[in-house]
Design an enzyme around this catalytic site. Structure first.
Site, PDB file in Angstrom:
ATOM      1  N   LYS A  55      38.126 -30.813  98.586  1.00 21.83           N
ATOM      2  CA  LYS A  55      38.727 -29.474  98.671  1.00 21.83           C
ATOM      3  C   LYS A  55      37.735 -28.373  98.320  1.00 21.83           C
ATOM      4  CE  LYS A  55      42.038 -30.351  95.663  1.00 21.83           C
ATOM      5  NZ  LYS A  55      41.832 -31.768  95.298  1.00 21.83           N
ATOM      6  N   ARG A  72      30.697 -32.635  84.846  1.00 25.35           N
ATOM      7  CA  ARG A  72      32.109 -32.625  84.457  1.00 25.35           C
ATOM      8  C   ARG A  72      32.443 -33.913  83.712  1.00 25.35           C
ATOM      9  NH1 ARG A  72      35.951 -30.762  89.390  1.00 25.35           N
ATOM     10  NH2 ARG A  72      37.416 -31.909  88.061  1.00 25.35           N
ATOM     11  N   ARG A 130      50.191 -27.764  92.106  1.00 24.13           N
ATOM     12  CA  ARG A 130      50.126 -29.203  91.840  1.00 24.13           C
ATOM     13  C   ARG A 130      51.479 -29.744  91.415  1.00 24.13           C
ATOM     14  NH1 ARG A 130      44.146 -29.123  90.546  1.00 24.13           N
ATOM     15  NH2 ARG A 130      43.434 -31.275  90.389  1.00 24.13           N
ATOM     16  N   ARG A 188      29.741 -37.900  92.205  1.00 26.40           N
ATOM     17  CA  ARG A 188      29.686 -36.487  91.811  1.00 26.40           C
ATOM     18  C   ARG A 188      29.412 -36.357  90.308  1.00 26.40           C
ATOM     19  NH1 ARG A 188      34.883 -32.796  93.027  1.00 26.40           N
ATOM     20  NH2 ARG A 188      35.581 -33.422  90.970  1.00 26.40           N
ATOM     21  N   ARG A 236      43.414 -39.281  86.783  1.00 25.78           N
ATOM     22  CA  ARG A 236      43.614 -38.049  87.577  1.00 25.78           C
ATOM     23  C   ARG A 236      44.268 -38.385  88.911  1.00 25.78           C
ATOM     24  NH1 ARG A 236      37.699 -36.276  87.697  1.00 25.78           N
ATOM     25  NH2 ARG A 236      38.352 -34.697  89.206  1.00 25.78           N
TER      26      ARG A 236
HETATM   27  P1  AMP Z   1      40.182 -29.803  89.778  1.00 23.45           P
HETATM   28  O1  AMP Z   1      38.893 -29.061  89.623  1.00 23.45           O
HETATM   29  O2  AMP Z   1      41.104 -29.208  90.807  1.00 23.45           O
HETATM   30  O3  AMP Z   1      39.979 -31.272  89.972  1.00 23.45           O
HETATM   31  O4  AMP Z   1      40.961 -29.637  88.398  1.00 23.45           O
HETATM   32  C1  AMP Z   1      40.427 -30.160  87.189  1.00 23.45           C
HETATM   33  C2  AMP Z   1      41.527 -30.255  86.160  1.00 23.45           C
HETATM   34  O5  AMP Z   1      42.048 -28.946  85.871  1.00 23.45           O
HETATM   35  C3  AMP Z   1      42.747 -31.069  86.554  1.00 23.45           C
HETATM   36  O6  AMP Z   1      42.558 -32.461  86.351  1.00 23.45           O
HETATM   37  C4  AMP Z   1      43.816 -30.474  85.654  1.00 23.45           C
HETATM   38  O7  AMP Z   1      43.685 -30.962  84.336  1.00 23.45           O
HETATM   39  C5  AMP Z   1      43.447 -28.996  85.638  1.00 23.45           C
HETATM   40  N1  AMP Z   1      44.126 -28.254  86.724  1.00 23.45           N
HETATM   41  C6  AMP Z   1      43.548 -27.671  87.817  1.00 23.45           C
HETATM   42  N2  AMP Z   1      44.473 -27.091  88.598  1.00 23.45           N
HETATM   43  C7  AMP Z   1      45.665 -27.313  88.008  1.00 23.45           C
HETATM   44  C8  AMP Z   1      47.010 -26.993  88.329  1.00 23.45           C
HETATM   45  N3  AMP Z   1      47.328 -26.322  89.465  1.00 23.45           N
HETATM   46  N4  AMP Z   1      47.988 -27.378  87.469  1.00 23.45           N
HETATM   47  C9  AMP Z   1      47.699 -28.032  86.336  1.00 23.45           C
HETATM   48  N5  AMP Z   1      46.468 -28.402  85.969  1.00 23.45           N
HETATM   49  C10 AMP Z   1      45.445 -28.053  86.789  1.00 23.45           C
END
Ligand code: AMP
Length: 190
Positions: free
Chosen positions: A14, A134, A89, A128, A146
């Site tokens: 994404k 991260r 989400r 990654r 996740r």
């Molecule tokens: P991402 O970079 O999208 O993989 O997000 C990393 C982490 O941020 C996720 O595993 C969640 O812990 C948190 N996070 C990101 N977006 C959301 C969301 N819309 N709702 C809740 N937690 C989020």
């Protein structure tokens, strides 16, 4: 305005695809994960709150995430439209987004989902993790958590957008360029 929810499990691509699509379509890219990470780095209250959830591979509570997302949208009053990456989400977030879009006289035009199988996701995320810095990419257990969290709480949003005739699936396996061509063709046709 053209507003797209770019959807898919962790590691679907994404973030990479949103960065390309935003240039092609002149849209603003909002990644809630990136906003959380910026806040963690900056040591803000929001960052401190989000950190414990993110490090476990769990979702940050809806209310916090929704308010943060609205603030990000409001920072871009001149935008041609948005790519929402990693948001919504949960169904509560999807409802909040629909309501908020209505408030600003706009709408979500489509959810575009990048489809990738689980084992490919784990491989990509471990790869990654070697350079992303991260913590949640560095550990296979957290990566799997996740992905499970995605299937527990998030995947069902496909039905949410299908019911509203806004769902589009795209094959998320291939070269970055192949996938971005598929995505751009679809978004241009909306
Ligand atoms: P991402 O970079 O999208 O993989 O997000 C990393 C982490 O941020 C996720 O595993 C969640 O812990 C948190 N996070 C990101 N977006 C959301 C969301 N819309 N709702 C809740 N937690 C989020």
């Amino acid at each position: 305005m053209k507003n797209i929810v770019l959807f898919g499990p962790p590691g679907a691509g994404k973030g990479t695809q949103a960065e390309i699509l935003k240039e092609k379509q002149n849209l603003v890219h909002i990644s809630t994960g990136d906003v959380f990470r910026r806040n963690i780095k900056g040591g803000t209250e929001l960052g401190n709150l989000a950190k414990s959830y993110i490090e476990k591979g769990h979702l940050v509570p809806d209310e916090v995430t929704i308010n943060m997302l609205k603030d990000e949208v409001k920072k871009n009053p001149e935008a041609n439209g948005f790519i929402f990456d990693g948001f919504p989400r949960t169904e509560v977030q999807a409802d909040a987004l629909a309501e908020f879009m209505e408030e600003i006289d706009s709408q979500i035009d489509a959810m575009v989902a990048l489809e990738v199988e689980n084992e490919v996701l784990v491989e990509r995320l471990l790869e990654r993790g070697k350079f992303s810095g991260r913590k949640d990419d560095a550990n296979e257990e957290i990566i799997r958590e996740r992905i499970e969290e995605y299937y527990r709480k998030t995947d069902t949003l496909k039905d949410y957008y299908k019911k509203r005739d806004k769902y589009f699936g795209i094959n998320g396996v291939g070269s970055i360029e192949e996938i971005s061509d598929r995505l751009n063709t679809l978004v241009a046709s909306l």
